[in-house]
Design an enzyme around this catalytic site. Structure first.
Site, PDB file in Angstrom:
ATOM      1  N   GLU A 332       0.843  -1.193   0.000  1.00  0.00           N
ATOM      2  CA  GLU A 332       0.000   0.000   0.000  1.00  0.00           C
ATOM      3  C   GLU A 332       0.880   1.246   0.000  1.00  0.00           C
ATOM      4  O   GLU A 332       1.738   1.407   0.879  1.00  0.00           O
ATOM      5  CB  GLU A 332      -0.905   0.036   1.238  1.00  0.00           C
ATOM      6  CG  GLU A 332      -2.036  -0.966   1.206  1.00  0.00           C
ATOM      7  CD  GLU A 332      -3.019  -0.735   2.349  1.00  0.00           C
ATOM      8  OE1 GLU A 332      -4.185  -1.134   2.193  1.00  0.00           O
ATOM      9  OE2 GLU A 332      -2.633  -0.166   3.401  1.00  0.00           O
ATOM     10  N   CYS A 333       0.664   2.123  -0.951  1.00  0.00           N
ATOM     11  CA  CYS A 333       1.346   3.415  -1.040  1.00  0.00           C
ATOM     12  C   CYS A 333       2.869   3.239  -0.951  1.00  0.00           C
ATOM     13  O   CYS A 333       3.493   2.790  -1.906  1.00  0.00           O
ATOM     14  CB  CYS A 333       0.812   4.370   0.017  1.00  0.00           C
ATOM     15  SG  CYS A 333       1.109   6.111  -0.376  1.00  0.00           S
ATOM     16  N   GLY A 334       3.483   3.553   0.176  1.00  0.00           N
ATOM     17  CA  GLY A 334       4.925   3.365   0.295  1.00  0.00           C
ATOM     18  C   GLY A 334       5.354   1.939   0.036  1.00  0.00           C
ATOM     19  O   GLY A 334       6.411   1.680  -0.569  1.00  0.00           O
TER      20      GLY A 334
END
Length: 440
Positions: A332-334
């Site tokens: 997720e994201c990072g």
């Protein structure tokens, strides 16, 4: 459920809600009360500070992503506490224009649902009696919302306090405290908000200072007496149904360190309650995920601040690739960025990432991506089938340079407009820029 509570709100961001919340959490805990913290809205960082202040996990309450049954189930976390304290987000009535699962995401909706009176923290810098007009407007904007009073923040002098109090008295607004301006009681910030609790040196001492400061300048007895709750039956839906009827896997290897720390407490709690085993590991320490894990989950965080160390983590990268040959990985994201081909930092240096997806992201030219997201999966993702709808939130400053893999989902924002950050998938590996809060 009758545990009394309060919602700490403000007219806008940056007025001191977090300082007040942390001070109250520690002060009441120090007085022998069991205090259950909550955070209104999809925020990762504040709940970690709440936990440090009172020793209990803090849970997010968000009307746009969470159905009412889930909000009630999370509200039941206060069942064994003496007092609940919710930290609001942005301004008290701020939300999106189009309602989601059970509301617009405004803090006021949480106060209504839980029956918690609102304490408004007002920054009175540069004004005196005029602050009462702000307070009166917030007290009367929604007549059905219980309003306990105000805490004045950043008071310049005793004379300034007297003038502000005079205006509040004339308007019939109760003043529960007045905090003198203190430049030394400020938490450092980063582009996603506060610096993470785990990174802050001497955090416990700073929170203790907050508590001492609050105790000296607010009426803790009056604040405690103002707490209320809306009587309701215990939630009929257990919190284990947050993401799905079952956790995404039985054994979940979860990346947890300074680069990957953005996990919602309610999700981890639900997975554990459903019988899943969480197996933490640190990519920054070049640790490999547990070889017996059924799923590897890389949460969001700040990989851009540690890109060099991640690029040098050969053991982590090789074992991750080995896992991907037969079992799923999700980021997720990072975490999504770390699964990609490369990450370009703010200085323009290109760092090698895991290479399990073709994604290349850059922080050289920052651009903010912020808002609620609803995604309909095009392919399976971490135990969730294709076609499943997920509600979540996106907040990052990276720019996509390349994303050659198949889109993972059709993603829209809170207005229904399509979002180009669709996530992607390749083989057993999936990634999204949005953070999942709940399934719909």
């Amino acid at each position: 459920m009758t545990t009394p509570g309060l919602l700490i709100a403000a007219p806008a961001s940056g007025t001191g809600k977090t300082t007040v919340t942390l001070g109250l959490l520690r002060a009441f805990t120090g007085a022998g009360l069991v205090v259950q913290p909550f955070k209104s809205g999809p925020d990762y960082i504040d709940p970690a500070f709440h936990h440090a202040a009172c020793g209990r996990a803090s849970f997010n309450l968000d009307g746009w992503t969470m159905p009412g049954t889930l909000l009630d189930a999370l509200g039941d976390k206060a069942g064994d506490a003496d007092l609940s304290i919710v930290e609001g987000s942005m301004g008290l009535f701020d939300g999106v224009a189009k309602p989601g699962a059970s509301g617009t995401g405004a803090s006021a909706e949480i106060a209504h649902r839980m029956g918690y009176p609102v304490i408004l923290v007002i920054d009175v810098s540069g004004q005196a009696q005029s602050a009462a007009a702000t307070a009166l407007g917030f007290a009367r904007f929604d007549p059905g919302l219980p309003f306990a009073g105000v805490i004045l923040n950043r008071v310049a002098s005793p004379r300034h306090e007297r003038l502000v109090r005079a205006g509040m008295e004339a308007a019939g607004i109760r003043v529960l405290g007045a905090l003198p301006r203190r430049g030394d009681l400020v938490l450092p910030e980063r582009h996603l908000g506060l610096v993470q609790a785990a990174e802050h040196p001497a955090l416990d001492a700073l929170i203790a200072d907050y508590a001492t400061f609050l105790t000296a300048h607010v009426d803790l007895s009056a604040i405690r007496d103002a707490a209320r709750a809306a009587p309701r039956a215990p939630a009929t839906t257990p919190a284990t149904t947050i993401a799905d009827s079952a956790p995404p896997a039985q054994r979940i290897a979860l990346a947890q360190d300074a680069a990957f720390s953005f996990t919602y407490p309610h999700l981890l709690d639900a997975w554990r309650m459903a019988g899943a085993q969480i197996l933490p590991f640190s990519p920054l320490a070049d640790e490999a995920p547990d070889p017996l894990a059924d799923l590897v989950w890389l949460p969001g965080g700040y990989p851009e601040l540690h890109a060099g160390r991640l690029a040098a983590a050969d053991r982590f990268r090789s074992r991750l690739a080995e896992h991907a040959r037969t079992r799923p990985i999700h980021g997720e994201c990072g975490g999504y960025m770390a699964l990609g081909e490369a990450l370009i930092d703010a200085d323009g240096t290109r760092h090698r990432m895991a290479g399990l997806l073709g994604l290349v992201t850059s922080y050289e030219k920052r651009r903010m991506h912020l808002g609620y997201r609803e995604a309909t999966l095009n392919a399976p993702m971490a135990g969730l089938p294709a076609g499943r709808r997920l509600a979540g939130h996106e907040f990052h400053y990276s720019t996509v340079i390349a994303q050659p893999d198949a889109p993972l989902a059709h993603v829209i924002d809170a207005t229904g407009a399509a979002v180009i950050e669709t996530g992607s998938h390749r083989g057993t590996v999936t990634g999204t820029f949005f953070h999942m809060v709940a399934a719909r």
